[in-house]
Scaffold this active site. Structure first.
Site, PDB file in Angstrom:
ATOM      1  N   ASN A  27      -7.033  -0.889  -1.171  1.00  0.00           N
ATOM      2  CA  ASN A  27      -5.717  -0.277  -0.990  1.00  0.00           C
ATOM      3  C   ASN A  27      -5.821   0.741   0.140  1.00  0.00           C
ATOM      4  O   ASN A  27      -6.915   0.996   0.668  1.00  0.00           O
ATOM      5  CB  ASN A  27      -5.204   0.340  -2.299  1.00  0.00           C
ATOM      6  CG  ASN A  27      -6.088   1.461  -2.825  1.00  0.00           C
ATOM      7  OD1 ASN A  27      -6.649   2.254  -2.071  1.00  0.00           O
ATOM      8  ND2 ASN A  27      -6.223   1.534  -4.144  1.00  0.00           N
ATOM      9  N   LEU A  28      -4.711   1.328   0.526  1.00  0.00           N
ATOM     10  CA  LEU A  28      -4.702   2.179   1.718  1.00  0.00           C
ATOM     11  C   LEU A  28      -5.625   3.380   1.569  1.00  0.00           C
ATOM     12  O   LEU A  28      -6.352   3.733   2.506  1.00  0.00           O
ATOM     13  CB  LEU A  28      -3.271   2.637   2.019  1.00  0.00           C
ATOM     14  CG  LEU A  28      -3.091   3.470   3.290  1.00  0.00           C
ATOM     15  CD1 LEU A  28      -3.553   2.691   4.517  1.00  0.00           C
ATOM     16  CD2 LEU A  28      -1.638   3.913   3.443  1.00  0.00           C
ATOM     17  N   SER A  29      -5.629   4.007   0.400  1.00  0.00           N
ATOM     18  CA  SER A  29      -6.478   5.193   0.229  1.00  0.00           C
ATOM     19  C   SER A  29      -7.957   4.811   0.269  1.00  0.00           C
ATOM     20  O   SER A  29      -8.777   5.550   0.842  1.00  0.00           O
ATOM     21  CB  SER A  29      -6.135   5.903  -1.087  1.00  0.00           C
ATOM     22  OG  SER A  29      -6.372   5.064  -2.196  1.00  0.00           O
ATOM     23  N   GLU A  30      -8.314   3.673  -0.306  1.00  0.00           N
ATOM     24  CA  GLU A  30      -9.697   3.208  -0.246  1.00  0.00           C
ATOM     25  C   GLU A  30     -10.095   2.877   1.184  1.00  0.00           C
ATOM     26  O   GLU A  30     -11.214   3.185   1.620  1.00  0.00           O
ATOM     27  CB  GLU A  30      -9.870   1.970  -1.134  1.00  0.00           C
ATOM     28  CG  GLU A  30      -9.740   2.253  -2.621  1.00  0.00           C
ATOM     29  CD  GLU A  30      -9.561   1.002  -3.460  1.00  0.00           C
ATOM     30  OE1 GLU A  30      -9.782   1.074  -4.687  1.00  0.00           O
ATOM     31  OE2 GLU A  30      -9.190  -0.051  -2.892  1.00  0.00           O
ATOM     32  N   ASP A  39      -5.497  -6.121  -9.352  1.00  0.00           N
ATOM     33  CA  ASP A  39      -6.060  -7.308  -9.987  1.00  0.00           C
ATOM     34  C   ASP A  39      -5.165  -8.521  -9.749  1.00  0.00           C
ATOM     35  O   ASP A  39      -5.646  -9.636  -9.517  1.00  0.00           O
ATOM     36  CB  ASP A  39      -6.206  -7.084 -11.495  1.00  0.00           C
ATOM     37  CG  ASP A  39      -7.194  -5.990 -11.840  1.00  0.00           C
ATOM     38  OD1 ASP A  39      -8.019  -5.651 -10.970  1.00  0.00           O
ATOM     39  OD2 ASP A  39      -7.135  -5.476 -12.968  1.00  0.00           O
TER      40      ASP A  39
END
Length: 473
Positions: A194-197, A263
């Site tokens: 995701n964007l934060s990761e 998921d």
């Protein structure tokens, strides 16, 4: 791009990763505790759902694809609950059970459809990393896609062994990454942060141009086949070497709960790629699936009928003029939603008040109405020279615009019997003063247990009379 429903039943996927149990305590809240300023929940229902890698496998199975799962659990009641749920869903689950250590459980307290509290039960697994033993190695035989579902809980410690083993067999590897070291996913076919990761690895991205640039560098550094960055309400961005970036908008109509959305994305991607879909199409399907799951409470799987209906909505085939293949898919989907199918047929050359009333009455016999229309040659054979007045395309377009009509299809034979034998409607409707045994196709419908109904016609309404009146003037 045009989307279609893949054949998932021939698309086996193996999931390896962190298994956990999502447990929900549901109950009403009517007072505040006298001990502290917190609501008191009277637990009325306890629900267990597979989480983490188990939820990925469950989602894959829910789409109709054969799913296998390898993970680490404790040797306890939670592991049994997981095993039973997965077995019931058709997932082949192989757990490395560790004695005297708890299965990871995430307990959520729910009241009035709102999550009030989450409590985590987990300890790092002090085990050797999962190895490709004979049992796991044999699972790769015949597998179309390998998924690494990494939640950083310790089950996955040998990413490269798994990636290289799959690549040696020509099996694509998809990874849902965690942590601050993405080098462990080197050589994967696709990773889905995701964007934060993503920004935790490459740094902040002020705009899409910077996201694309940093993503390209990450793919180069880690020898990745592709990178999919999920961006919440901003949708998804697919990056591939030597291809322009593909930005897809979010599809959620209403965001209710984002639990398990990642998921759903990777499971839909895996099943679609295993079914032979090209990556952009697989991503578009995953985007649709994510839009469905965030409208549900808690960890939830997306079923094949739900995805099929979303595709139909996307392609505009939820209603309107359809070909036979589209119609049969639409009917299958309607039946999966327990909808009753009604079928009628006719020429409908000049649509008049009698037709409209009749079609409204026909629609009232069930949940979905199919109108089969004689094509031009068929009408000419039935009505004689000079008919039809309107071509079949125009007749179908007008019928499709009526609120009572769901799907319109044409047929070239003298009767709709061929269509009836394939569609198998629950109700066959005909207007007029026929007896049931005089309705064409009645024997076909009654043979499989369907119903045949004859509805009366509106008086003083006849296409032939209208045509004659026009010609006489």
């Amino acid at each position: 791009m045009k989307l279609s429903m893949p054949r998932f039943d021939q698309a086996p996927v193996l999931v390896v990763g962190d298994v956990m149990l999502d447990r929900y305590w549901h109950g009403g809240t009517s007072r505040i505790s006298p001990e502290a300023p917190v609501p008191v929940v009277r637990v009325e229902h306890i629900e267990d759902r597979p989480g983490g890698a188990a939820n990925v496998a469950l989602n894959i199975a829910a789409l109709g694809a054969p799913a296998s799962l390898v993970g680490v659990t404790g040797d306890d009641e939670a592991a049994e609950s997981l095993a039973n749920s997965l077995k019931g869903a058709g997932v082949r689950a192989i757990f490395q059970r560790i004695a005297h250590q708890p299965t990871i459980v995430k307990l959520r307290v729910i009241s009035r459809h709102q999550q009030l509290l989450r409590i985590d039960f987990e300890e790092p697994f002090a085990t050797d990393p999962l190895s490709l033993g004979a049992e796991v190695d044999s699972l790769l035989e015949g597998i179309k896609v390998l998924v690494l579902s990494d939640y950083g809980k310790g089950a996955l410690k040998n990413h490269q062994v798994l990636i290289q083993a799959a690549r040696a067999r020509g099996i694509p590897v998809l990874a849902d990454p965690k942590g601050k070291d993405f080098s462990i996913y080197r050589g994967a076919s696709l990773i889905t942060p995701n964007l934060s990761e993503f920004e935790a690895i490459v740094g902040g991205c002020a705009d899409e141009h910077e996201l694309v640039s940093k993503g390209a560098q990450l793919m180069h550094d880690l020898e990745l086949g592709a990178l999919l960055v999920t961006r919440g309400e901003h949708g998804m961005t697919l990056l591939r070497p030597d291809h322009p970036a593909l930005h897809l908008p979010a599809r959620a109509r209403e965001v209710f709960d984002v639990t398990g959305a990642g998921d759903t994305v990777i499971s839909t991607l895996a099943a679609a790629i295993a079914a032979g879909e090209e990556l952009p199409h697989a991503v578009a399907l995953a985007n649709l699936a994510a839009g469905i799951v965030v409208g549900k409470l808690g960890t939830a799987a997306i079923s094949a009928p739900e995805l099929r209906r979303a595709i139909q909505r996307e392609e505009g085939s939820e209603r309107g003029v359809l070909g036979l293949e589209q119609l049969l898919l639409a009917v299958d989907d309607a039946r999966a939603h327990n909808e009753r199918i009604v079928f009628t047929n006719g020429c409908f050359d000049i649509l008049h008040a009698g037709h409209v009333t009749y079609l409204e009455q026909a629609r009232a016999q069930g949940d979905r109405l199919i109108v089969a229309v004689n094509d031009d040659a068929s009408v000419s054979r039935l009505k004689g020279p000079g008919r039809p007045i309107n071509s079949v395309d125009r007749r179908m377009a007008v019928l499709a615009g009526l609120g009572a009509v769901d799907w319109v299809i044409s047929f070239s034979e003298g009767t709709p019997e061929n269509l009836l034998s394939q569609v198998k409607p629950d109700v066959l409707v005909k207007g007029g003063d026929y007896g049931i045994d005089q309705v064409v196709g009645a024997n076909i419908v009654t043979a499989y247990g369907g119903t045949v109904k004859v509805l009366g016609l509106v008086e003083n309404s006849s296409t032939t009379a209208i045509v004659e009146k026009i010609r006489s003037h």
